[in-house]
Design a protein around this motif. Structure first.
Motif, PDB file in Angstrom:
ATOM      1  N   GLU A   1       0.837  -1.209   0.000  1.00 29.75           N
ATOM      2  CA  GLU A   1       0.000   0.000   0.000  1.00 29.75           C
ATOM      3  C   GLU A   1       0.869   1.255   0.000  1.00 29.75           C
ATOM      4  N   ALA A   2       1.899   1.243   0.868  1.00 29.67           N
ATOM      5  CA  ALA A   2       2.756   2.441   0.996  1.00 29.67           C
ATOM      6  C   ALA A   2       3.476   2.736  -0.315  1.00 29.67           C
ATOM      7  N   LEU A   3       3.804   1.682  -1.072  1.00 29.46           N
ATOM      8  CA  LEU A   3       4.511   1.871  -2.346  1.00 29.46           C
ATOM      9  C   LEU A   3       3.537   2.154  -3.490  1.00 29.46           C
ATOM     10  N   GLY A   4       2.245   1.965  -3.224  1.00 28.44           N
ATOM     11  CA  GLY A   4       1.228   2.192  -4.263  1.00 28.44           C
ATOM     12  C   GLY A   4       1.294   1.163  -5.380  1.00 28.44           C
ATOM     13  N   LEU A   5       1.673  -0.071  -5.053  1.00 24.86           N
ATOM     14  CA  LEU A   5       1.775  -1.100  -6.101  1.00 24.86           C
ATOM     15  C   LEU A   5       0.376  -1.620  -6.454  1.00 24.86           C
ATOM     16  N   PRO A   6       0.036  -1.608  -7.745  1.00 23.99           N
ATOM     17  CA  PRO A   6      -1.324  -1.994  -8.135  1.00 23.99           C
ATOM     18  C   PRO A   6      -1.574  -3.496  -7.990  1.00 23.99           C
ATOM     19  N   VAL A   7      -2.819  -3.848  -7.687  1.00 26.32           N
ATOM     20  CA  VAL A   7      -3.184  -5.252  -7.479  1.00 26.32           C
ATOM     21  C   VAL A   7      -4.208  -5.678  -8.519  1.00 26.32           C
ATOM     22  N   VAL A   8      -4.007  -6.866  -9.099  1.00 25.59           N
ATOM     23  CA  VAL A   8      -4.997  -7.435 -10.023  1.00 25.59           C
ATOM     24  C   VAL A   8      -5.833  -8.430  -9.216  1.00 25.59           C
ATOM     25  N   ASP A   9      -7.128  -8.121  -9.073  1.00 29.05           N
ATOM     26  CA  ASP A   9      -8.018  -8.997  -8.308  1.00 29.05           C
ATOM     27  C   ASP A   9      -8.807  -9.848  -9.293  1.00 29.05           C
ATOM     28  N   LYS A  10      -8.727 -11.178  -9.163  1.00 30.07           N
ATOM     29  CA  LYS A  10      -9.372 -12.043 -10.135  1.00 30.07           C
ATOM     30  C   LYS A  10     -10.846 -12.304  -9.799  1.00 30.07           C
ATOM     31  N   GLY A  11     -11.343 -11.640  -8.772  1.00 29.07           N
ATOM     32  CA  GLY A  11     -12.768 -11.713  -8.464  1.00 29.07           C
ATOM     33  C   GLY A  11     -13.220 -13.102  -8.052  1.00 29.07           C
ATOM     34  N   TYR A  12     -12.436 -13.745  -7.239  1.00 29.42           N
ATOM     35  CA  TYR A  12     -12.739 -15.121  -6.843  1.00 29.42           C
ATOM     36  C   TYR A  12     -12.976 -15.128  -5.338  1.00 29.42           C
ATOM     37  N   PHE A  13     -14.135 -15.588  -4.883  1.00 33.60           N
ATOM     38  CA  PHE A  13     -14.420 -15.570  -3.439  1.00 33.60           C
ATOM     39  C   PHE A  13     -15.198 -16.815  -3.033  1.00 33.60           C
ATOM     40  N   PHE A  14     -14.644 -17.579  -2.134  1.00 35.49           N
ATOM     41  CA  PHE A  14     -15.395 -18.667  -1.506  1.00 35.49           C
ATOM     42  C   PHE A  14     -15.051 -18.685  -0.028  1.00 35.49           C
ATOM     43  N   ASP A  15     -16.052 -18.870   0.829  1.00 33.61           N
ATOM     44  CA  ASP A  15     -15.791 -18.953   2.269  1.00 33.61           C
ATOM     45  C   ASP A  15     -15.726 -20.414   2.690  1.00 33.61           C
ATOM     46  N   TRP A  16     -14.719 -20.738   3.462  1.00 31.26           N
ATOM     47  CA  TRP A  16     -14.557 -22.111   3.972  1.00 31.26           C
ATOM     48  C   TRP A  16     -14.264 -22.064   5.466  1.00 31.26           C
ATOM     49  N   LEU A  17     -14.803 -23.074   6.167  1.00 37.18           N
ATOM     50  CA  LEU A  17     -14.507 -23.252   7.595  1.00 37.18           C
ATOM     51  C   LEU A  17     -13.336 -24.226   7.717  1.00 37.18           C
ATOM     52  N   ILE A  18     -12.315 -23.811   8.448  1.00 28.97           N
ATOM     53  CA  ILE A  18     -11.106 -24.636   8.611  1.00 28.97           C
ATOM     54  C   ILE A  18     -11.053 -25.135  10.051  1.00 28.97           C
ATOM     55  N   LEU A  19     -10.923 -26.439  10.221  1.00 26.36           N
ATOM     56  CA  LEU A  19     -10.842 -27.019  11.568  1.00 26.36           C
ATOM     57  C   LEU A  19      -9.557 -27.817  11.692  1.00 26.36           C
ATOM     58  N   ASP A  20      -8.729 -27.457  12.652  1.00 30.57           N
ATOM     59  CA  ASP A  20      -7.512 -28.233  12.952  1.00 30.57           C
ATOM     60  C   ASP A  20      -7.799 -29.095  14.171  1.00 30.57           C
ATOM     61  N   MET A  21      -7.638 -30.392  13.996  1.00 29.50           N
ATOM     62  CA  MET A  21      -8.025 -31.348  15.027  1.00 29.50           C
ATOM     63  C   MET A  21      -6.821 -32.137  15.536  1.00 29.50           C
ATOM     64  N   ILE A  22      -6.870 -32.468  16.831  1.00 29.42           N
ATOM     65  CA  ILE A  22      -5.890 -33.404  17.392  1.00 29.42           C
ATOM     66  C   ILE A  22      -6.682 -34.618  17.879  1.00 29.42           C
ATOM     67  N   PRO A  23      -6.831 -35.642  17.003  1.00 30.97           N
ATOM     68  CA  PRO A  23      -7.593 -36.820  17.426  1.00 30.97           C
ATOM     69  C   PRO A  23      -6.742 -37.709  18.332  1.00 30.97           C
ATOM     70  N   GLU A  24      -7.414 -38.611  19.042  1.00 30.63           N
ATOM     71  CA  GLU A  24      -6.691 -39.625  19.825  1.00 30.63           C
ATOM     72  C   GLU A  24      -5.768 -40.398  18.886  1.00 30.63           C
ATOM     73  N   ALA A  25      -4.673 -40.929  19.462  1.00 28.99           N
ATOM     74  CA  ALA A  25      -3.682 -41.623  18.620  1.00 28.99           C
ATOM     75  C   ALA A  25      -4.317 -42.808  17.889  1.00 28.99           C
ATOM     76  N   SER A  26      -5.377 -43.398  18.459  1.00 35.07           N
ATOM     77  CA  SER A  26      -5.986 -44.587  17.840  1.00 35.07           C
ATOM     78  C   SER A  26      -6.873 -44.219  16.635  1.00 35.07           C
ATOM     79  N   TYR A  27      -7.163 -42.929  16.450  1.00 37.99           N
ATOM     80  CA  TYR A  27      -8.064 -42.535  15.352  1.00 37.99           C
ATOM     81  C   TYR A  27      -7.409 -42.795  13.995  1.00 37.99           C
ATOM     82  N   LYS A  28      -8.099 -43.530  13.142  1.00 39.40           N
ATOM     83  CA  LYS A  28      -7.575 -43.829  11.801  1.00 39.40           C
ATOM     84  C   LYS A  28      -8.632 -43.430  10.779  1.00 39.40           C
ATOM     85  N   THR A  29      -8.189 -42.955   9.640  1.00 41.63           N
ATOM     86  CA  THR A  29      -9.123 -42.666   8.563  1.00 41.63           C
ATOM     87  C   THR A  29      -8.439 -42.978   7.237  1.00 41.63           C
ATOM     88  N   SER A  30      -9.214 -43.480   6.313  1.00 52.41           N
ATOM     89  CA  SER A  30      -8.637 -43.833   5.016  1.00 52.41           C
ATOM     90  C   SER A  30      -9.614 -43.441   3.911  1.00 52.41           C
TER      91      SER A  30
END
Ligand SMILES: Cc1cc2nc3c(=O)[nH]c(=O)nc-3n(C[C@H](O)[C@H](O)[C@H](O)COP(=O)(O)OP(=O)(O)OC[C@H]3O[C@@H](n4cnc5c(N)ncnc54)[C@H](O)[C@@H]3O)c2cc1C
Length: 455
Positions: free
Chosen positions: A171-200
């Motif tokens: 912003e301070a340098l005034g460098l122009p930005v090309v916005d590709k007009g792409y927007f999607f909202d996602w919920l991000i969950l970081d989980m620490i499952p029990e060591a026995s939890y397996k998924t495939s």
């Protein structure tokens, strides 16, 4: 009392990109001041995956992601499946990439940042100032001056803004930005499952229009779920803890067998700065390019920027290069980053389909394509850099693959056996006549060597 510091390079932003740049410059013995506005490592859920080229970069810092406890690799294929769990796409994440590391590794971004921070702070010529927010920037023909919210100033020959998506430096340098007009909202969950939890499978995309979902590792001991916020849905309501556990229930997770470590809703966007340099100031990382994380390439792109800047700034400070080398930083890196922005959008276009009819069309097309290939997994293309600082030749700008070589008694990957820097590789065993006299003097002044035979 107000401090006035002087340095070779000032870096705004202590995310992975700024920290890597500080380390690479610290390795060269450059005087660096890095400022970061937050006093502590930023804890929100972000990058979990990195590619083979970034594994190669980290190896130059002594981090071996094959054996390091901070990283994991599942040596498995990566699947894209529809709501009926039929395969739409299979990607080869089992093999070694041309960089001689696995295609994909998993890690936890705050842990990596803490590690890079400790490494940077360990170099005697690097000063890392946390809790220091840059609020003003000016430059003239010979220097740059940064002012902090506390009134301190930092005068540097060069300044790099690695200060993220809402970059103050850009912003301070005034460098122009090309916005590709792409927007999607996602919920991000970081989980620490029990060591026995397996998924495939360990790593896959569920392209279910009722709830597009990403299910991947999150680094050792962790797993990551990402759920698309559907059109018309209230993102804040979806992000509540109660709703998070409801979304996780079909995956066999509950407060009884897992810890919800971090959650956040992000708006995935696609944009890039059209100029990456103004005079003695440059931008890198998310400040220069932003992409949806479907390809897991945002941080990777930024770490490539830091690598491309470190040798350029080093050569400039030594007086070997003219400042044209800074223009080639932008032309080299921007095209590469734009490729990954577009690729990430293309992946998003496949997964972010919430319409049943469109999803059915996508499924039919992708299943037919996969069957036509006999169900064979695809591998990623090698992406070329844009025009850079090299002599023009048909192969210049392509990734130099690496294999295991024997050099001065050590057998290892090329980068580890030979080292990092400038080298002349010659099948003839001698570098004589390969360079101009000036080029020869420059290379001789560094640790350059001619290697014989096949690598
Ligand atoms: C949900 C999600 C998943 C992702 N997954 C992946 C993935 O799997 N793989 C991948 O490669 N990438 C991924 N990314 C992208 C990755 O997290 C970013 O590309 C990366 O963090 C960018 O690093 P950076 O250092 O450029 O910027 P940042 O990490 O944003 O760091 C910038 C730093 O600058 C500081 N700062 C800002 N302004 C100032 C100021 N005025 N003064 C001082 N300091 C300042 C900030 O506090 C911040 O610490 C993901 C992103 C998200 C949101």
């Amino acid at each position: 009392m107000v401090a006035n510091l002087k340095t070779d390079v000032s870096i705004v932003g202590g995310g992975p990109v700024g920290l890597l740049l500080a380390i690479l410059l610290g390795k060269q013995g450059r005087d660096v001041v890095l400022v970061e506005r937050y006093p502590e490592i930023y804890q929100r859920p972000r990058a979990v995956t990195m590619d083979a080229e970034v594994a190669r970069i980290l190896a130059t810092l002594g981090i071996d992601v094959d054996s390091d406890p901070g990283f994991e690799n599942h040596k498995e294929l990566y699947y894209w499946k529809n709501a009926q769990l039929e395969n739409l796409q299979i990607v080869d994440w089992e093999s070694l990439a041309p960089s001689s590391w696995h295609v994909t590794y998993w890690f936890n971004q705050p842990d990596l940042e803490a590690r890079l921070f400790a490494m940077a702070a360990d170099y005697p010529s690097v000063r890392v100032l946390r809790g220091w927010e840059a609020v003003a920037l000016v430059q003239d023909d010979s220097s740059t001056t940064l002012t902090g919210a506390n009134g301190d100033t930092i005068e540097a020959q060069f300044l790099v803004g690695a200060d993220g998506a809402n970059s103050f430096v850009r912003e301070a340098l005034g460098l122009p930005v090309v916005d590709k007009g792409y927007f999607f909202d996602w919920l991000i969950l970081d989980m620490i499952p029990e060591a026995s939890y397996k998924t495939s499978p360990a790593q896959w995309q569920l392209c279910d229009p009722k709830r597009p979902t990403t299910i991947v590792p999150g680094g050792p001991g962790r797993r990551r779920w990402e759920f698309m916020v559907l059109p018309g849905e209230d993102a804040d309501a979806l992000a509540s803890e109660e709703s998070a556990w409801r979304l996780l229930e079909p995956w066999g997770l509950s407060p009884e067998n897992a810890e919800l470590e971090r959650s956040a809703v992000y708006r995935f966007q696609a944009r890039y700065a059209d100029k990456w340099r103004a005079g003695r100031c440059l931008i890198a990382g998310d400040a220069a390019h932003l992409m949806p994380p479907f390809a897991g390439e945002g941080m990777c792109a930024g770490l490539r920027d830091a690598t491309a800047l470190a040798w350029r700034l080093g050569g400039l400070l030594d007086g070997y290069f003219s400042d044209q080398v800074l223009d080639s930083y932008e032309s080299e890196r921007k095209e590469h980053a734009k490729h990954y922005i577009q690729f990430s959008q293309d992946l998003g276009d496949i997964i972010c389909i919430a319409d049943e009819a469109k999803a059915a069309e996508r499924d039919a097309r992708m299943i037919a394509d996969l069957e036509a290939r006999g169900g064979a997994p695809i591998t990623g293309d090698l992406v070329e850099l844009g025009e850079g600082a090299w002599i023009k030749s048909p192969t210049a700008g392509e990734l130099s693959p690496q294999g295991v070589v024997r050099f001065e008694g050590r057998e290892d990957r090329f980068d580890q056996a030979v080292g990092h820097g400038w080298f002349i590789l010659s099948l003839k065993g001698s570098a004589d006549g390969l360079l101009t006299p000036a080029g020869g003097r420059m290379v001789a002044s560094r640790r350059a060597c001619a290697l014989r035979g096949r690598v």
